[in-house]
Every structure is written in C-alpha cells, then in structure tokens.
Write an enzyme that holds these catalytic residues in place. Structure first.
Site: not given
Ligand code: TA6
Length: 281
Positions: A155, A255
């Site tokens: 990510h 990502e």
């Molecule tokens: O990768 C995008 C995502 O899935 C978004 O929907 C978003 O909310 C994010 O990741 C961040 O997630 P987190 O659980 O780290 O706040």
C-alpha cells in the site's frame, strides 16, 4: 550500516544506511516507513501525525495488506487490510550485499491472534532490497492442508511536491472500479488527482510512471494484475486522526496489489509472490 533501534515506547525498527540510500523498517508490520536515495527527496510519504505504537498501523511508507485487502468479505468487523501490518514480524536475514545495496528479509508466521481472525497456516516473507533502486517482494506460501484465498497490497504512499504537480501514466484506457461511485469506468488519458480518489485499476501496464514536475519515478510490478490509486482529499483526511489537515496534498498511494477480482487462491503448498520495484527515471 544496519542498526537496530527503538523509540522511547520500545517500538522497534531497523535503520539502514549505505552509499546509495537510507531506509527505516519497523518490525511491526515489516513496515518500510522511510526510503531516500542520496541527493533525492524521500520517495515515501509519512504522515506528520503517524502513530508508532503497538497495534496501530503506520500512516505512510509501505503498509503490507494481508491476508485481505480492504474490508474482510466474510466479517467486515475484522480490521481493514488484514493483520499483517499490526503484527510483529521476525528478521530472518540482514545482509550488506555491497557498499550500496542492503538486503533485509522479515517473516510472519501464524499465531493465536492470526488464527482467530483467519484459520489458516501460512508462511509469509517480505524481502526488501535498499539501494539506488528499491525492491520489495511479499511471498506467501500456503502451509495448510486446505486452499485459501488472499487479497494483498503493498500500500505504497509516495511523497509528492504538491498534488497539483503530478500525473500518473500507464493506466490509460484501463478499466477501474471506483470504490466511491461503486461502479466501473475507463480511464481517459493520464491520471490527475483533483478530488478524493479510491480506485482499483485492472490490468495495468508493467511500468507505471509517476511524474512530479521534473522528477520521474517508475514502478514495476510482478505477480499483480491490479493497481490501487488512492488520495483521501479534504473531508476524508479530517476523519483520520493520523493525518494532518493538508497531508493529502503531498501524498498519493499507488498500490501494487491483488485486489478484488485479482485475489489469488493458493492450494496447499502453493506460493505467490507480489513484487514492486521503484526507481528514478
Ligand atoms: O487503498 C485504498 C484504501 O483501501 C482506501 O479505501 C482507504 O480508506 C485506505 O486504503 C486507507 O486505509 P486505512 O485502513 O489505512 O485507513
């Protein structure tokens, strides 16, 4: 040089310095939260209000999402993006390959916590190579007797000069699932970020390019047929305690993933490797 360090609250990390680059990797989550090539700005964004605390994911760097990406399909009450990013990993190997290249391997094994959330046996390693280029590979082996499905992501939070200065190439004419609109669309030209974006692109080209004024960063992926592009923009940022008000302006997530339909089923003894390589130019 490889140094084992910790913050005052015992939160442990490894600091790496070689002739080409420097990096920091937290043992919780095998989380690379700093990487900088000599004479360049930091490649990875890190929130000014990120938590470095047991059980809390770090906002920035490269969180490892495993064994599920996003919400758990069977039980949405489980932690978003799985448990790998908040579990303590073990350092298996650390090696200075040459003056400008350092190799670190970390491992995550099942334990009572992981088995309560996901009843499978697995062997997961993360290989990180720090040099003039950055390479990160998540290898998952099914050590159970039954098949399992994984949906994963590296990510990656990229640091950018300003969100208005960037464009993302390599996803033109690709289909994407828009998680905000809950529908599929086709990308028209380069991606510019001018609002909240949360999308899963399908079948990206092998090399994705992030252009930031005169800087060009290439991302090459293997073992992935999906790429997530995310920026929380203004309102979503306000809802996140570990994000400063204008933090969204200096980051974008690209990502490397196995998200949605790109989830993989691993039979017993089968392995899968998800790899991302980053370089300038
Ligand atoms: O990768 C995008 C995502 O899935 C978004 O929907 C978003 O909310 C994010 O990741 C961040 O997630 P987190 O659980 O780290 O706040």
């Amino acid at each position: 040089m490889i140094t084992h360090k910790q913050f005052d609250n015992d939160f442990k990390y490894i600091e790496i310095q070689n002739k080409q680059a420097e990096a920091k990797i937290a043992l919780q989550g095998a989380h690379l939260f700093h990487y900088k090539v000599k004479d360049k700005a930091s490649l990875l964004w890190l929130s000014d209000s990120a938590y470095f605390e047991e059980g809390k994911a770090i906002r920035g760097g490269i969180p490892i999402c495993f064994p599920w990406f996003g919400k758990n399909k069977e039980d949405p009450s489980l932690p978003q993006h799985g448990f790998a990013r908040t579990q303590l990993w073990t350092v298996v190997l650390e090696e200075e390959i040459d003056e400008g290249t350092t190799y670190i391997q970390l491992q995550l094994k099942p334990n009572t916590h992981t088995l309560t959330q996901w009843a499978y046996l697995f062997d997961v390693t993360l290989d990180i190579i720090i040099g003039h280029e950055l390479s990160i590979a998540l290898s998952v082996t099914n050590t159970d007797t039954k098949p399992f499905e994984i949906s994963t992501a590296l990510h990656t939070y990229f640091s950018v000069s300003d969100i208005d200065n960037i464009s993302i190439k390599g996803l033109e004419n690709r289909a994407y699932y828009d998680a905000l609109e809950e529908k599929t669309s086709i990308q028209d030209g380069d991606i510019l970020i001018q609002e909240e974006v949360d999308r899963v692109y399908v079948n990206p080209t092998e090399t994705i390019t992030l252009l930031d004024r005169d800087e060009k960063i290439s991302l090459q992926q293997e073992g992935s047929n999906s790429l997530v592009v995310w920026n929380p923009w203004i309102e979503k940022s306000k809802q996140m305690a570990d994000m400063t008000e204008d933090g969204y302006r200096t980051m974008v997530c690209l990502e490397t993933s196995n998200a949605r339909e790109d989830a993989r089923v691993l039979q017993a003894k089968e392995s899968h490797v998800l790899r991302a390589e980053f370089k300038y130019g």
